[in-house]
Scaffold this active site. Sequence first.
Site, PDB file in Angstrom:
ATOM      1  NE  ARG A 115      16.277  65.339 -48.366  1.00  0.00           N
ATOM      2  CZ  ARG A 115      17.311  64.618 -48.308  1.00  0.00           C
ATOM      3  NH1 ARG A 115      17.433  63.384 -47.908  1.00  0.00           N
ATOM      4  NH2 ARG A 115      18.220  65.191 -48.433  1.00  0.00           N
ATOM      5  N   GLY A 116      12.688  68.876 -47.074  1.00  0.00           N
ATOM      6  CA  GLY A 116      12.544  70.032 -47.896  1.00  0.00           C
ATOM      7  C   GLY A 116      14.214  70.120 -48.226  1.00  0.00           C
ATOM      8  CB  SER A 117      15.581  72.692 -50.282  1.00  0.00           C
ATOM      9  OG  SER A 117      15.001  74.035 -49.766  1.00  0.00           O
ATOM     10  CG  PHE A 118      16.953  73.882 -43.809  1.00  0.00           C
ATOM     11  CD1 PHE A 118      18.182  74.691 -43.778  1.00  0.00           C
ATOM     12  CD2 PHE A 118      16.360  73.408 -42.762  1.00  0.00           C
ATOM     13  CE1 PHE A 118      18.614  74.536 -42.328  1.00  0.00           C
ATOM     14  CE2 PHE A 118      16.830  73.711 -41.639  1.00  0.00           C
ATOM     15  CZ  PHE A 118      18.029  74.260 -41.474  1.00  0.00           C
ATOM     16  N   GLY A 119      16.147  70.759 -44.796  1.00  0.00           N
ATOM     17  CA  GLY A 119      16.174  69.673 -43.914  1.00  0.00           C
ATOM     18  C   GLY A 119      15.162  68.611 -43.880  1.00  0.00           C
ATOM     19  CG  ASP A 229       8.679  79.136 -50.285  1.00  0.00           C
ATOM     20  OD1 ASP A 229       8.140  79.188 -51.441  1.00  0.00           O
ATOM     21  OD2 ASP A 229       9.242  78.418 -49.817  1.00  0.00           O
ATOM     22  CG  ASN A 234       6.353  76.209 -47.394  1.00  0.00           C
ATOM     23  OD1 ASN A 234       6.881  75.328 -47.214  1.00  0.00           O
ATOM     24  ND2 ASN A 234       7.102  77.095 -48.354  1.00  0.00           N
TER      25      ASN A 234
HETATM   26  N1  LIG Z   1       5.561  71.773 -37.884  1.00  0.00           N
HETATM   27  C1  LIG Z   1       5.506  70.772 -38.861  1.00  0.00           C
HETATM   28  N2  LIG Z   1       4.448  70.062 -38.662  1.00  0.00           N
HETATM   29  C2  LIG Z   1       4.319  69.105 -39.521  1.00  0.00           C
HETATM   30  N3  LIG Z   1       4.765  68.913 -40.588  1.00  0.00           N
HETATM   31  C3  LIG Z   1       5.850  69.580 -40.774  1.00  0.00           C
HETATM   32  C4  LIG Z   1       6.162  70.854 -40.100  1.00  0.00           C
HETATM   33  N4  LIG Z   1       7.336  71.541 -40.549  1.00  0.00           N
HETATM   34  C5  LIG Z   1       7.501  70.609 -41.604  1.00  0.00           C
HETATM   35  N5  LIG Z   1       6.731  69.517 -41.883  1.00  0.00           N
HETATM   36  C6  LIG Z   1       6.823  68.839 -43.116  1.00  0.00           C
HETATM   37  O1  LIG Z   1       7.927  68.834 -43.698  1.00  0.00           O
HETATM   38  C7  LIG Z   1       8.172  69.398 -44.866  1.00  0.00           C
HETATM   39  C8  LIG Z   1       9.396  69.964 -45.168  1.00  0.00           C
HETATM   40  O2  LIG Z   1       9.306  71.308 -44.336  1.00  0.00           O
HETATM   41  P1  LIG Z   1       9.821  72.490 -44.630  1.00  0.00           P
HETATM   42  O3  LIG Z   1       9.096  72.979 -45.444  1.00  0.00           O
HETATM   43  O4  LIG Z   1       9.817  73.537 -43.113  1.00  0.00           O
HETATM   44  O5  LIG Z   1      11.333  72.275 -44.830  1.00  0.00           O
HETATM   45  P2  LIG Z   1      12.365  73.099 -45.729  1.00  0.00           P
HETATM   46  O6  LIG Z   1      13.614  72.145 -45.853  1.00  0.00           O
HETATM   47  O7  LIG Z   1      12.489  74.514 -45.389  1.00  0.00           O
HETATM   48  O8  LIG Z   1      11.712  73.023 -47.104  1.00  0.00           O
HETATM   49  P3  LIG Z   1      11.593  73.878 -48.547  1.00  0.00           P
HETATM   50  O9  LIG Z   1      12.225  73.179 -49.190  1.00  0.00           O
HETATM   51  O10 LIG Z   1      10.133  74.141 -48.641  1.00  0.00           O
HETATM   52  O11 LIG Z   1      12.168  75.230 -47.724  1.00  0.00           O
HETATM   53  C9  LIG Z   1       6.914  69.933 -45.192  1.00  0.00           C
HETATM   54  O12 LIG Z   1       6.377  69.955 -46.383  1.00  0.00           O
HETATM   55  C10 LIG Z   1       6.130  69.141 -44.200  1.00  0.00           C
HETATM   56  O13 LIG Z   1       5.353  68.257 -44.882  1.00  0.00           O
HETATM   57 MG   LIG Z   2       8.930  74.066 -47.252  1.00  0.00          MG
HETATM   58 MG   LIG Z   3      12.184  76.480 -46.196  1.00  0.00          MG
END
Ligand SMILES: Nc1ncnc2c1ncn2[C@@H]1O[C@H](COP(=O)(O)OP(=O)(O)OP(=O)(O)O)[C@@H](O)[C@H]1O
Ligand SMILES: [Mg+2]
Ligand SMILES: [Mg+2]
Length: 583
Positions: A115-119, A229, A234
Amino acid sequence: MPVALDCAGAESQLSHTPLPVPAFFREAECSFSVKRARQPLSYTVPPRPRHKSTLTVSRIFSDRRVPPWTRLQPRSVSFHGLQRQEPLLRSRLYDASKRELFFRQCFQQLSRLGRGSFGEVYKVRCKEDGQLYAVKRSVEPFRGEGDRQRKLAEVRKHERVGHHPNCVSFIQAWEERGQLYIQTELCPGSLLQYCEQYGPLPEWQVQAFLWDLLQGLHHLHSRNLLHMDVKPANIFLSSSNVCKLGDFGLMLELDSGDLSDAQEGDPRYMAPELLRGEYTKAADVFSLGLTILEIACNMELPNGGEGWQQLRQGYMPPEFTADLSSELRTLLAMLEPNHQLRPSVEALLASSLMQKTARWRRLMLLAQSGIQQGISICKTLLRFVQWLWNTLCSPAHWLLFWHRNVPVTPPHSPFPLPLEESSLSSGWGEEEGEEEEESLAEDVFELTDTSEHPNCIYPVDLPSSDGQPGSPIMNVCQCAGSTSTPRHLSPHQTGSRKNRSLVLQDSPNLSYIGPKSPSSSPTSSNSQPANSLRRTLVFEDDGREDEWEAAVHECSNQSTTFEPKNLLSLFEDSLASEEKCQS
Ligand SMILES: Nc1ncnc2c1ncn2[C@@H]1O[C@H](COP(=O)(O)OP(=O)(O)OP(=O)(O)O)[C@@H](O)[C@H]1O
Ligand SMILES: [Mg+2]
Ligand SMILES: [Mg+2]
C-alpha cells in the site's frame, strides 16, 4: 576589591561547569548508523499530493450534475494519441448487466502486495489469459475533477515510459465508480524487501543492480522524463533478479514545460538542489547514488539532521565505505553536491566498471533465460509424460479392477489415479497452485475464484475398502459467503490451500450418520445408494443438511475441473460389483 572578588568567585564557579565541546563537522560521524535487523529499510510514504482544487461542497445548493467519473460502466484510461481516449472497457468475461466491478469480474484477487500513498496494490490473475499481474487501485474515490486528473496523470506518465526491460511494464488502466485501476506487470518483490532478506549485498550484485538501474534511468532520461522517486521501495526485482524502476507517480515530463506540479520524493533520497527548485536529470542520479550506498554498505539513511546535511555536502562516512572497491567508490561521485558536476547516466554507463559489469551481466542474463527456458521445456515434457502415463495406465487399471472384481480404492491402488490433486486447483498447473497457497495466506479480498469454495465439501476420494479412518473421504475448503462454514477452523486449516484440505473425520463439525462410523465395513453400507453418501454428512451442532446440500450443489456446479458425480457413481458401481461377487 569587591568587583575582583566577584569576578574571581564567578570564575571559580564557571571552572566547575563543563564547557560545551564544539562538534566539528568531521567528528559528527555518529549521525550515521548501520541498519538494524528486521527494521524496514528506508521506506517512508512520500508526501501526499497537494490538493489544489477540490470541489466545493454545498449542502444548500448541491450540484445536481452527475460527475463523469461516477458513470457506472468501467472506462479505459489512455493518453495515447492526441485526444485522450475514453472508450468503454471490453472483455469477453465482463457482463455489464451485473453490478459486480470489472475488477472482480475479470480478475481473481490473490493477495495484497502493498500500500502506498496513492493506492493499494493487489496480486491478481487475469481470468481471460490466466496470467499474473499487479493492479494498483486508488484507495479513495476521486474527490473532484482536479483530483481525478492528478490521479489519471500517473497513467499518462506510465504510458510515456513504454516498454523497457528495466522498467515495470504498463498493461492497461481503467476507471470505475470513481476509482482508478492501473494494471502492470507483476514483480516478485522490491529491492527493499530483497535487502531486508539478503542485505548487505555483495559488491558484484550491487554492481549488477547499478547497471540495471542505470539502463532504466537512461531509458527515462532519453525521453526527457525524471523519475523523482528513485529508492529501494520503488525498485522491483523480476523473477531472474533484474532490477526494474517502478512507481512513476512523481515522474516529471521535462518537455511538457510545466513543472508547477513537481514534487520531491522521499527526503532520504532527495538531491540537495531540489530544495532550490532545480529539477534536473542529475536529481535521479543523486537518489540512485544514495540507494547504492544504502544497499552496498547496509547503511540507514538519515531522514534529516546532521547526517542528512553531510551526505549532501560530499561527505561519505569512511567506516561504511571502507570495504567498497575503489572502482565503486569512484562511481559514488553520483553523490556530488553540485548537480552540474555530477556525472550523467551516460557517463556512468561509460565507466570502466560499468563496461565490465555490462559484459558479464549480459552473459549471465542470457544464461539465466536459457536455463529458464530449459526448465520450462522439461516441465512441459514431464507434464506430457505424466498425461501419457495417466491415459495409458488408467484404462489398464480399470480393466484390471473390473477383471478381478475387487473394489480397489484409490489410496491402495498401484496405478496413478486419473484425478490428481492439481485438478482441485484453479487449473493453472503446479507452480500456480503454490503461488496461490502463498498468496491466500494474506488474502484481503473476498475471493471470487469460482473453482475454489471455502467451506464447501467436495468428495475427493472413495473410502478405502477397510474403511479405516485414515482414508481421505472429503476435502473441506473455505467458501466465501457460504453459511456452511465450519465454525472452528484452526489456523492451519485457514492458512493455506493444502492445509485447508482436511479429512472429514478429523473435522469437529462433521460426522457420519449413515454408516455410523468410518470404521464400519463397506458391506454394511452396501445397501445405501452412493448418492445418499452426500446425505450421510450433517453439521453436528445444528444439522443444516439443506445448506450443506446447497453448498455442495453450488460448488459442483461451479467447479469446472472436478466431477464428484463420476467418482460417486464409480463407488456405487464398485459396491454393486462387490455385492455381486459375494452373492
Ligand atoms: N508491479 C508490482 N509488482 C509487485 N509489487 C508491487 C508492484 N507495484 C507495487 N507493488 C507493491 O506495492 C507497494 C506500493 O506500490 P506503489 O509504490 O506503486 O504505490 P504508491 O501508492 O504509488 O506508493 P508511493 O507512496 O510510494 O507513491 C510497493 O511498495 C510494492 O511493495
Ligand atoms: Mg511507491
Ligand atoms: Mg507512487
